[in-house]
Write an enzyme that holds these catalytic residues in place. Structure first.
Site, mmCIF file in Angstrom:
data_model
loop_
_atom_site.group_PDB
_atom_site.id
_atom_site.type_symbol
_atom_site.label_atom_id
_atom_site.label_comp_id
_atom_site.label_asym_id
_atom_site.label_seq_id
_atom_site.Cartn_x
_atom_site.Cartn_y
_atom_site.Cartn_z
ATOM 1 N N TRP A 48 -11.489 -2.050 -8.822
ATOM 2 C CA TRP A 48 -12.196 -1.821 -10.093
ATOM 3 C C TRP A 48 -12.938 -0.481 -10.061
ATOM 4 O O TRP A 48 -13.246 0.087 -11.097
ATOM 5 C CB TRP A 48 -13.206 -2.943 -10.385
ATOM 6 N N ARG A 72 -0.324 9.294 -10.122
ATOM 7 C CA ARG A 72 -0.350 8.094 -9.274
ATOM 8 C C ARG A 72 0.326 6.888 -9.941
ATOM 9 O O ARG A 72 0.963 6.073 -9.283
ATOM 10 C CB ARG A 72 -1.802 7.755 -8.916
ATOM 11 N N ASP A 127 0.831 -1.216 0.000
ATOM 12 C CA ASP A 127 0.000 0.000 0.000
ATOM 13 C C ASP A 127 0.859 1.257 0.000
ATOM 14 O O ASP A 127 1.963 1.268 0.546
ATOM 15 C CB ASP A 127 -0.897 -0.032 1.255
ATOM 16 N N HIS A 130 2.776 3.487 -8.868
ATOM 17 C CA HIS A 130 2.535 2.064 -9.164
ATOM 18 C C HIS A 130 3.732 1.468 -9.921
ATOM 19 O O HIS A 130 4.136 0.337 -9.678
ATOM 20 C CB HIS A 130 1.264 1.890 -9.996
ATOM 21 N N ARG A 133 -11.795 2.363 -9.046
ATOM 22 C CA ARG A 133 -10.903 3.525 -9.223
ATOM 23 C C ARG A 133 -11.132 4.155 -10.606
ATOM 24 O O ARG A 133 -11.707 3.527 -11.494
ATOM 25 C CB ARG A 133 -9.444 3.076 -9.092
ATOM 26 N N LEU A 174 10.373 -20.826 -4.934
ATOM 27 C CA LEU A 174 9.296 -19.998 -4.387
ATOM 28 C C LEU A 174 7.990 -20.103 -5.196
ATOM 29 O O LEU A 174 8.020 -20.117 -6.427
ATOM 30 C CB LEU A 174 9.802 -18.550 -4.438
#
Ligand code: FPP
Length: 257
Positions: free
Chosen positions: A70, A34, A21, A38, A72, A132
């Site tokens: 969804w 923004r 976040d 990301h 946003r 992993l």
């Protein structure tokens, strides 16, 4: 293994889950769009995956896109889908080289067909890798997952395969998106928010929770080690007493001899 891992011995969780976040706030603080946050967030994903692999972790689960995301603005959703598509395309060869298995949970059907195809292809191609297991939660919401579990189990009951009174925890676990994965040992959430935000509600029942103020784009290997050091100091009792756990531990050692 890098120097940090060698210098700082710690208990590594078998399964680490992360709520990544703070990308938006990181960008806004810099007066940037923004999406720049990301984009930086994706770079962090790559370095954290590398470190988890180096530490010998078995499972890493990342909350990459929630059911609620969804809602946003369209441009942000499209930009996130674009980033995801590019990430997946770029990562295939490196996942294969490092024997990482990619897995996805959530309502994958809601993702754009192009992304779904790339995702299906990578999940299939990496399915026999045994390092992993990297699970991406995409279009994921835990309440939605639990509703789908109820639907699956009630359909089996209507079909006469199971009796409602016999449904137990193992049936629920088998019907979850995470079926086959162990529960997370540790959950990290960045950006100072102290919420679970509809992430793995069933699976986190006994997980250790770790919150940090660091925004995801600033999160690095040192912050990861801080979280793992804190986890190493926690005592997990799973609802039992310390004395009971010691007895169980002694018994295990006895059987091991
Ligand atoms: C939260 O930041 C983060 C997300 C909604 C998406 C997380 C996605 C990435 C790190 C990039 C894509 C991931 C992969 C694996 C390709 P926020 O926008 O909610 O930040 P804010 O709370 O500061 O607004």
């Amino acid at each position: 293994m890098n120097n940090l891992s060698e210098q700082n011995p710690m208990r590594v969780p078998g399964h680490l889950a992360i709520i990544m976040d703070g990308n938006g706030r990181w960008a806004e603080q810099r007066h940037l769009p923004r999406i720049v946050g990301h984009r930086k967030g994706v770079d962090v994903v790559q370095s954290i995956v590398d470190e988890c692999l180096a530490l010998g972790m078995n499972h890493l689960t990342l909350y990459a896109f929630s059911s609620e995301n969804w809602g946003r603005p369209r441009e942000e959703v499209e930009a996130l889908m674009g980033l995801l598509g590019r990430f997946l395309q770029k990562e295939l060869s490196s996942l294969q080289e490092r024997k990482i298995r990619l897995n996805a949970i959530g309502e994958i059907d809601r993702l754009p067909i192009k992304i779904r195809k790339i995702l299906d292809d990578i999940v299939q191609k990496t399915s026999t890798n045994n390092n992993l297991v990297l699970t991406l939660a995409l279009s994921y919401g835990a309440r939605n997952e639990l509703v789908r579990v109820v639907r699956k189990l009630s359909a089996r009951a209507v079909a006469g395969e199971i009796s409602p009174g016999d449904i137990g925890e193992t049936d629920v676990v088998a019907a979850l998106d995470t079926s086959g994965l162990p529960d997370p040992d540790l959950l990290i959430r960045t950006s100072g928010e102290m919420r679970i935000s509809n992430f793995l509600l069933w699976q986190l029942a006994y997980s250790e929770l770790y919150f940090t103020d660091v925004l995801w784009p600033d999160f690095n290997v040192v912050h990861l080690h801080d979280a793992l050091s804190e986890y190493s100091r926690r005592h997990r009792r799973f609802g039992l007493t310390a004395a009971q756990l010691k007895k169980m531990d002694d018994k295990t050692k006895e059987w091991g001899n």
